[in-house]
Design a protein around this motif. Structure first.
Motif, PDB file in Angstrom:
ATOM      1  N   ASP A 126       0.809  -1.216   0.000  1.00  0.00           N
ATOM      2  CA  ASP A 126       0.000   0.000   0.000  1.00  0.00           C
ATOM      3  C   ASP A 126       0.845   1.271   0.000  1.00  0.00           C
ATOM      4  O   ASP A 126       0.302   2.382  -0.088  1.00  0.00           O
ATOM      5  CB  ASP A 126      -0.943   0.022   1.210  1.00  0.00           C
ATOM      6  CG  ASP A 126      -2.174  -0.841   0.994  1.00  0.00           C
ATOM      7  OD1 ASP A 126      -2.744  -0.789  -0.111  1.00  0.00           O
ATOM      8  OD2 ASP A 126      -2.563  -1.559   1.930  1.00  0.00           O
ATOM      9  N   ARG A 131       1.617   5.070  -4.708  1.00  0.00           N
ATOM     10  CA  ARG A 131       0.361   5.040  -3.957  1.00  0.00           C
ATOM     11  C   ARG A 131       0.452   5.822  -2.657  1.00  0.00           C
ATOM     12  O   ARG A 131      -0.532   5.927  -1.929  1.00  0.00           O
ATOM     13  CB  ARG A 131      -0.032   3.589  -3.649  1.00  0.00           C
ATOM     14  CG  ARG A 131      -0.137   2.707  -4.872  1.00  0.00           C
ATOM     15  CD  ARG A 131      -0.629   1.319  -4.508  1.00  0.00           C
ATOM     16  NE  ARG A 131      -2.081   1.307  -4.423  1.00  0.00           N
ATOM     17  CZ  ARG A 131      -2.780   0.332  -3.851  1.00  0.00           C
ATOM     18  NH1 ARG A 131      -2.169  -0.683  -3.284  1.00  0.00           N
ATOM     19  NH2 ARG A 131      -4.103   0.389  -3.832  1.00  0.00           N
ATOM     20  N   ARG A 189      -6.306  -2.735   7.941  1.00  0.00           N
ATOM     21  CA  ARG A 189      -5.957  -2.101   6.661  1.00  0.00           C
ATOM     22  C   ARG A 189      -6.675  -0.787   6.433  1.00  0.00           C
ATOM     23  O   ARG A 189      -6.048   0.213   6.137  1.00  0.00           O
ATOM     24  CB  ARG A 189      -6.239  -3.055   5.495  1.00  0.00           C
ATOM     25  CG  ARG A 189      -5.840  -2.446   4.140  1.00  0.00           C
ATOM     26  CD  ARG A 189      -5.570  -3.456   3.068  1.00  0.00           C
ATOM     27  NE  ARG A 189      -5.108  -2.792   1.855  1.00  0.00           N
ATOM     28  CZ  ARG A 189      -5.850  -2.611   0.760  1.00  0.00           C
ATOM     29  NH1 ARG A 189      -7.092  -3.076   0.708  1.00  0.00           N
ATOM     30  NH2 ARG A 189      -5.354  -1.995  -0.293  1.00  0.00           N
ATOM     31  N   ASN A 191      -9.652   0.035   4.168  1.00  0.00           N
ATOM     32  CA  ASN A 191     -10.077   0.355   2.807  1.00  0.00           C
ATOM     33  C   ASN A 191     -11.447   1.031   2.849  1.00  0.00           C
ATOM     34  O   ASN A 191     -12.429   0.411   3.249  1.00  0.00           O
ATOM     35  CB  ASN A 191     -10.146  -0.938   1.978  1.00  0.00           C
ATOM     36  CG  ASN A 191     -10.544  -0.703   0.536  1.00  0.00           C
ATOM     37  OD1 ASN A 191     -11.124   0.321   0.185  1.00  0.00           O
ATOM     38  ND2 ASN A 191     -10.224  -1.663  -0.320  1.00  0.00           N
TER      39      ASN A 191
END
Length: 201
Positions: A126, A131, A189, A191
């Protein structure tokens, strides 16, 4: 958490690019922080990449600014429910810092840490491939201290608690190691499109 107005009680109207459960903050940029804004002068800011790397490396702001300039122009999304469209951050792609340090093949994750002690965990995937950024400008002006200046991490495709303010460095690891909010029930994470707000989502 220190907060300002702007992240509760808003109508969540559907619009292209708005993740589920979010609202468009418009011209507002709510200030959300787990800690008090530090008195960190640009001359005192440093950024270090260490852990599972070929060679640990530290930059001050002047050295960081000599790296190839890059910018992020797009949207950001906060786990508290607001999204901000059309932001523009200026700085350097995190790839430039990682390339200088040389991540080892065993490195799979990173812990980003702040000059205040705050931490956030991220998969290395990530943070690479254009990114993520280390930024010190917003809309062409120096990034305000309350928003992470002199410099912060920006990982715009994840909820914004991963975009560590007053960033001081990355430690690369061969395993996932929860950061501040992850130890307090937030998703590993984060998202926005999958509404990965809390552990178990």
């Amino acid at each position: 958490m220190n907060t300002t107005r702007g992240f509760t009680g808003r109508t969540r109207a559907a619009r292209p690019g708005l993740p589920p459960g979010q609202y468009d903050a418009g011209d507002d940029w709510p200030v959300l922080s787990a800690e008090v804004t530090p008195d960190l002068a640009p001359a005192d800011w440093t950024f270090r990449v260490g852990g599972l790397v070929a060679e640990s490396h530290t930059w001050d702001l002047a050295a960081a600014r000599r790296l190839p300039a890059s910018r992020y122009a797009g949207d950001i999304h906060c786990v508290t429910g607001w999204s901000k469209f059309g932001v523009c951050f200026g700085g350097v792609s995190l790839d430039a810092f990682l390339d200088a340090a040389g991540p080892l093949p065993s490195a799979t994750h990173a812990v980003a840490h702040s000059h205040t002690g705050y931490t956030a965990n991220l998969p290395l995937a990530d943070l690479t491939g254009a990114r993520a950024w280390i930024v010190w400008e917003y809309d062409g002006r120096p990034l305000a201290p309350e928003h992470g200046g002199p410099a912060r991490l920006v990982v715009p495709h994840l909820y914004f608690w991963k975009s560590v303010k007053w960033v001081a460095g990355l430690t690369l690891l061969d395993h996932d190691e929860p950061g501040f909010w992850e130890q307090n029930g937030y998703h590993s994470r984060g998202n926005p499109w999958e509404e990965q707000r809390y552990s178990g989502d």
